[in-house]
Design a protein around this motif. Structure first.
Motif, PDB file in Angstrom:
ATOM      1  N   UNK A  44       0.866  -1.170   0.000  1.00 23.69           N
ATOM      2  CA  UNK A  44       0.000   0.000   0.000  1.00 23.69           C
ATOM      3  C   UNK A  44       0.904   1.221   0.000  1.00 23.69           C
ATOM      4  N   UNK A  45       0.702   2.120  -0.960  1.00 26.96           N
ATOM      5  CA  UNK A  45       1.525   3.316  -1.096  1.00 26.96           C
ATOM      6  C   UNK A  45       0.682   4.547  -0.787  1.00 26.96           C
ATOM      7  N   UNK A  46       1.283   5.489  -0.077  1.00 27.14           N
ATOM      8  CA  UNK A  46       0.608   6.733   0.291  1.00 27.14           C
ATOM      9  C   UNK A  46       1.460   7.900  -0.195  1.00 27.14           C
ATOM     10  N   UNK A  47       0.872   8.705  -1.091  1.00 27.51           N
ATOM     11  CA  UNK A  47       1.574   9.862  -1.647  1.00 27.51           C
ATOM     12  C   UNK A  47       0.987  11.134  -1.042  1.00 27.51           C
ATOM     13  N   UNK A  48       1.813  11.937  -0.395  1.00 25.61           N
ATOM     14  CA  UNK A  48       1.396  13.237   0.098  1.00 25.61           C
ATOM     15  C   UNK A  48       1.823  14.337  -0.859  1.00 25.61           C
ATOM     16  N   UNK A  49       1.578  15.601  -0.519  1.00 26.26           N
ATOM     17  CA  UNK A  49       1.938  16.718  -1.389  1.00 26.26           C
ATOM     18  C   UNK A  49       3.419  16.685  -1.773  1.00 26.26           C
ATOM     19  N   UNK A  50       3.667  16.776  -3.082  1.00 27.61           N
ATOM     20  CA  UNK A  50       5.026  16.788  -3.600  1.00 27.61           C
ATOM     21  C   UNK A  50       5.646  15.423  -3.789  1.00 27.61           C
ATOM     22  N   UNK A  51       4.998  14.357  -3.368  1.00 19.83           N
ATOM     23  CA  UNK A  51       5.592  13.027  -3.487  1.00 19.83           C
ATOM     24  C   UNK A  51       5.294  12.421  -4.862  1.00 19.83           C
ATOM     25  N   UNK A  52       6.133  11.452  -5.277  1.00 27.87           N
ATOM     26  CA  UNK A  52       6.121  10.981  -6.672  1.00 27.87           C
ATOM     27  C   UNK A  52       6.770   9.603  -6.739  1.00 27.87           C
ATOM     28  N   UNK A  53       6.734   9.011  -7.962  1.00 27.16           N
ATOM     29  CA  UNK A  53       7.447   7.775  -8.271  1.00 27.16           C
ATOM     30  C   UNK A  53       7.974   7.942  -9.700  1.00 27.16           C
ATOM     31  N   UNK A  75      -9.608   8.655  -1.864  1.00 27.26           N
ATOM     32  CA  UNK A  75      -9.146   9.708  -0.952  1.00 27.26           C
ATOM     33  C   UNK A  75      -8.919  10.979  -1.754  1.00 27.26           C
ATOM     34  N   UNK A  76      -9.346  12.112  -1.228  1.00 30.21           N
ATOM     35  CA  UNK A  76      -9.291  13.376  -1.967  1.00 30.21           C
ATOM     36  C   UNK A  76      -7.845  13.779  -2.221  1.00 30.21           C
ATOM     37  N   UNK A  77      -7.536  14.092  -3.498  1.00 30.88           N
ATOM     38  CA  UNK A  77      -6.206  14.585  -3.849  1.00 30.88           C
ATOM     39  C   UNK A  77      -6.254  15.244  -5.218  1.00 30.88           C
ATOM     40  N   UNK A  78      -5.237  16.041  -5.496  1.00 39.90           N
ATOM     41  CA  UNK A  78      -5.068  16.694  -6.794  1.00 39.90           C
ATOM     42  C   UNK A  78      -3.673  16.348  -7.287  1.00 39.90           C
ATOM     43  N   UNK A 113       6.925   0.876 -18.950  1.00 41.94           N
ATOM     44  CA  UNK A 113       7.466   1.937 -18.123  1.00 41.94           C
ATOM     45  C   UNK A 113       6.296   2.724 -17.527  1.00 41.94           C
ATOM     46  N   UNK A 114       6.373   3.049 -16.244  1.00 42.67           N
ATOM     47  CA  UNK A 114       5.293   3.819 -15.637  1.00 42.67           C
ATOM     48  C   UNK A 114       5.855   4.701 -14.532  1.00 42.67           C
ATOM     49  N   UNK A 115       5.110   5.761 -14.242  1.00 42.40           N
ATOM     50  CA  UNK A 115       5.515   6.704 -13.207  1.00 42.40           C
ATOM     51  C   UNK A 115       4.276   7.338 -12.587  1.00 42.40           C
ATOM     52  N   UNK A 116       4.448   7.879 -11.382  1.00 43.11           N
ATOM     53  CA  UNK A 116       3.400   8.637 -10.717  1.00 43.11           C
ATOM     54  C   UNK A 116       3.886  10.081 -10.619  1.00 43.11           C
ATOM     55  N   UNK A 117       3.141  10.969 -11.249  1.00 49.32           N
ATOM     56  CA  UNK A 117       3.513  12.382 -11.223  1.00 49.32           C
ATOM     57  C   UNK A 117       3.266  12.961  -9.837  1.00 49.32           C
ATOM     58  N   UNK A 118       3.943  14.038  -9.463  1.00 50.32           N
ATOM     59  CA  UNK A 118       3.832  14.581  -8.107  1.00 50.32           C
ATOM     60  C   UNK A 118       2.393  14.929  -7.715  1.00 50.32           C
ATOM     61  N   UNK A 119       2.057  14.595  -6.494  1.00 53.51           N
ATOM     62  CA  UNK A 119       0.772  15.003  -5.917  1.00 53.51           C
ATOM     63  C   UNK A 119       0.865  16.473  -5.522  1.00 53.51           C
ATOM     64  N   UNK A 120      -0.164  17.224  -5.836  1.00 49.30           N
ATOM     65  CA  UNK A 120      -0.149  18.651  -5.514  1.00 49.30           C
ATOM     66  C   UNK A 120      -0.806  18.934  -4.159  1.00 49.30           C
ATOM     67  N   UNK A 121      -1.967  18.331  -3.933  1.00 52.46           N
ATOM     68  CA  UNK A 121      -2.680  18.521  -2.671  1.00 52.46           C
ATOM     69  C   UNK A 121      -3.337  17.210  -2.266  1.00 52.46           C
ATOM     70  N   UNK A 122      -3.568  17.035  -0.985  1.00 49.66           N
ATOM     71  CA  UNK A 122      -4.274  15.864  -0.480  1.00 49.66           C
ATOM     72  C   UNK A 122      -3.368  14.636  -0.392  1.00 49.66           C
ATOM     73  N   UNK A 123      -4.028  13.466  -0.322  1.00 52.47           N
ATOM     74  CA  UNK A 123      -3.318  12.201  -0.144  1.00 52.47           C
ATOM     75  C   UNK A 123      -3.826  11.186  -1.157  1.00 52.47           C
TER      76      UNK A 123
END
Length: 467
Positions: A44-53, A75-78, A113-123
């Motif tokens: 289980x991965x949790x990305x907060x503001x500014x976090x990425x893969x 879960x609410x996030x942008x 190939x895959x990536x998760x772009x940075x989260x701006x707000x939320x989780x």
């Protein structure tokens, strides 16, 4: 590589509503083109503001693993989009939301190939699963397609005899040594291989799966002569020039403008030929089809010029003087493209006579016997010591392969010179001993090719009035 929180599967407990997991995996298998998949919780991965893969590929963590399933929690996030790339294809799962009460999922093959772009707000909360094809699953046999059987027969049984050369079909996806199995093929690879296996079995052929490494080398030559020209695949004038010129006449284009247009087309043809005269034999020969077609169109279009005789004479003389670009033995179609009113022009008559003479000489030259594998008529580009050894072997009548133990630089030089010459020889490197060995082979079916060429010469001779 990544900035995210993680909870290992040992610390997680999942409870599914009745039938929910089975329904989800059925949808996932259908989307991936598989009959059935099993899911193993990865984390289980949790990305907060500014976090990425950052971009990466998943490793095969279980026997039979072929893909990854991602469940995005409501879960609410942008931000935090999942970007998946395979070759030239790209897809994105935009999971951002503020008020959603359902899960979203995405599945992709493990070689993507895959990536998760940075989260701006939320989780952004994600469950990831490793998708495995059950060991009991096997790829079903498809009915052999008649067209595919015919094509495979022509490829593997040239002239009715089995080919000694293997035929390789490259798959779309990447596979590891452990993942390259019939039942673990991915996407369209499964359907294509199933079709090929059925056709191969009908012909008594044997198919194997093998890992392949593809190495590409490129040689770039920059040429500039005061003007840039496009590749020969596109003419330096409007496509189907005769039709375009007829349309110009029908539209009432003044004759003086039409003459200027045709004069410019002729000048462009000659200028492009000057550029191609400096190319390697292989480059010139690869462009022959287009060069012959567009020159024939130009000959037809020049019939609409007020000074057509002068233009035809210049074009015929130009072709006659550039045998490296316009081989005399291949000019039948071009000669026939000149309209009948050009037949009496001395330049065209001289070109026709030269073509007939070349054809007569070729037809009167005895054809080598079937066991003669001598390669003649090649325009060799290098005559260093290594290349001289290859030339002497190529011009010898025997058909055995040539083995040259030599260092990498010398092997690369010989292969590059053969490529520039445009020889039909095949090269392989045997990576045993020191130095490695370069093995060069002559083409199969050489006698049949010569016989077909002689029949073509006879047809051209008769069509041009030679007898």
């Amino acid at each position: 590589m990544r900035d995210t929180g993680e909870i290992a599967p040992a610390a997680l407990a999942l409870h599914w509503a009745e039938g929910a997991l089975q329904g989800l995996l059925a949808d996932v298998a259908l989307a991936l083109g598989l009959d059935e998949v099993q899911a193993h919780l990865h984390n289980l991965l949790i990305y907060g503001p500014g976090q990425f893969f950052k971009p990466h590929q998943d490793t095969e963590k279980h026997p039979g693993m072929v893909a990854t399933l991602v469940l995005v929690w409501p879960s609410a996030h942008i931000g935090g989009a999942l970007r998946v790339v395979h070759g030239a294809d790209e897809g994105r799962l935009q999971s951002q939301h503020l008020q959603v009460d359902s899960l979203r999922w995405c599945a992709f093959y493990a070689d993507c190939q895959h990536e998760v772009l940075p989260v701006q707000e939320g989780w952004r909360v994600v469950l990831s699963f490793d998708l495995v094809v059950p060991a009991r699953m096997r790829q079903g046999e498809a009915a052999a397609a008649p067209a595919l059987v015919r094509a495979l027969r022509e490829q593997c049984f040239p002239e009715g005899e089995p080919s000694t050369q293997p035929w390789v079909f490259l798959l779309d996806h990447e596979y590891t040594e452990h993942g390259l199995r019939w039942q673990l093929l991915k996407g369209l690879d499964r359907a294509r291989v199933a079709a090929l296996r059925s056709a191969a079995q009908e012909l008594g052929l044997v198919m194997h799966l093998a890992l392949a490494e593809i190495h590409e080398s490129w040689t770039a030559t920059l040429r500039y002569r005061g003007r840039w020209y496009q590749s020969e695949e596109r003419p330096p004038w409007p496509r189907q020039l005769p039709v375009f010129v007829q349309a110009c006449e029908a539209a009432g284009l003044p004759a003086v403008l039409l003459d200027q247009l045709l004069a410019q087309c002729l000048a462009l043809r000659i200028a492009r030929d000057r550029e191609q005269a400096t190319q390697t034999p292989a480059e010139r020969n690869s462009a022959w089809r287009w060069r012959a077609q567009y020159t024939a169109e130009l000959a037809q279009a020049l019939a609409h010029a007020s000074d057509r005789a002068k233009r035809w004479a210049r074009l015929a003389g130009h072709v006659h003087m550039h045998a490296g670009l316009y081989p005399l033995l291949r000019l039948r179609q071009l000669l026939q493209a000149f309209p009948p009113q050009a037949a009496d022009l001395p330049d065209l008559q001289g070109l026709r006579a030269a073509v007939l003479q070349a054809l007569a000489q070729a037809l009167h030259t005895p054809q080598p016997p079937a066991d003669d594998h001598c390669l003649q008529g090649l325009e060799w580009t290098c005559r260093c010591k290594d290349c001289q050894a290859v030339i002497a072997w190529a011009q010898a009548p025997d058909g055995h392969s040539l083995t040259l133990p030599m260092a990498e630089a010398r092997r690369s030089h010989v292969q590059e010179m053969l490529r520039r010459t445009g020889t039909p020889l095949s090269c392989d490197t045997v990576k045993q001993g020191s130095p490695y060995k370069l093995v060069i082979k002559k083409p199969a079916g050489l006698h049949a090719q010569r016989s077909a060429q002689r029949r073509q010469w006879q047809e051209d001779w008769e069509a041009l009035g030679g007898g």
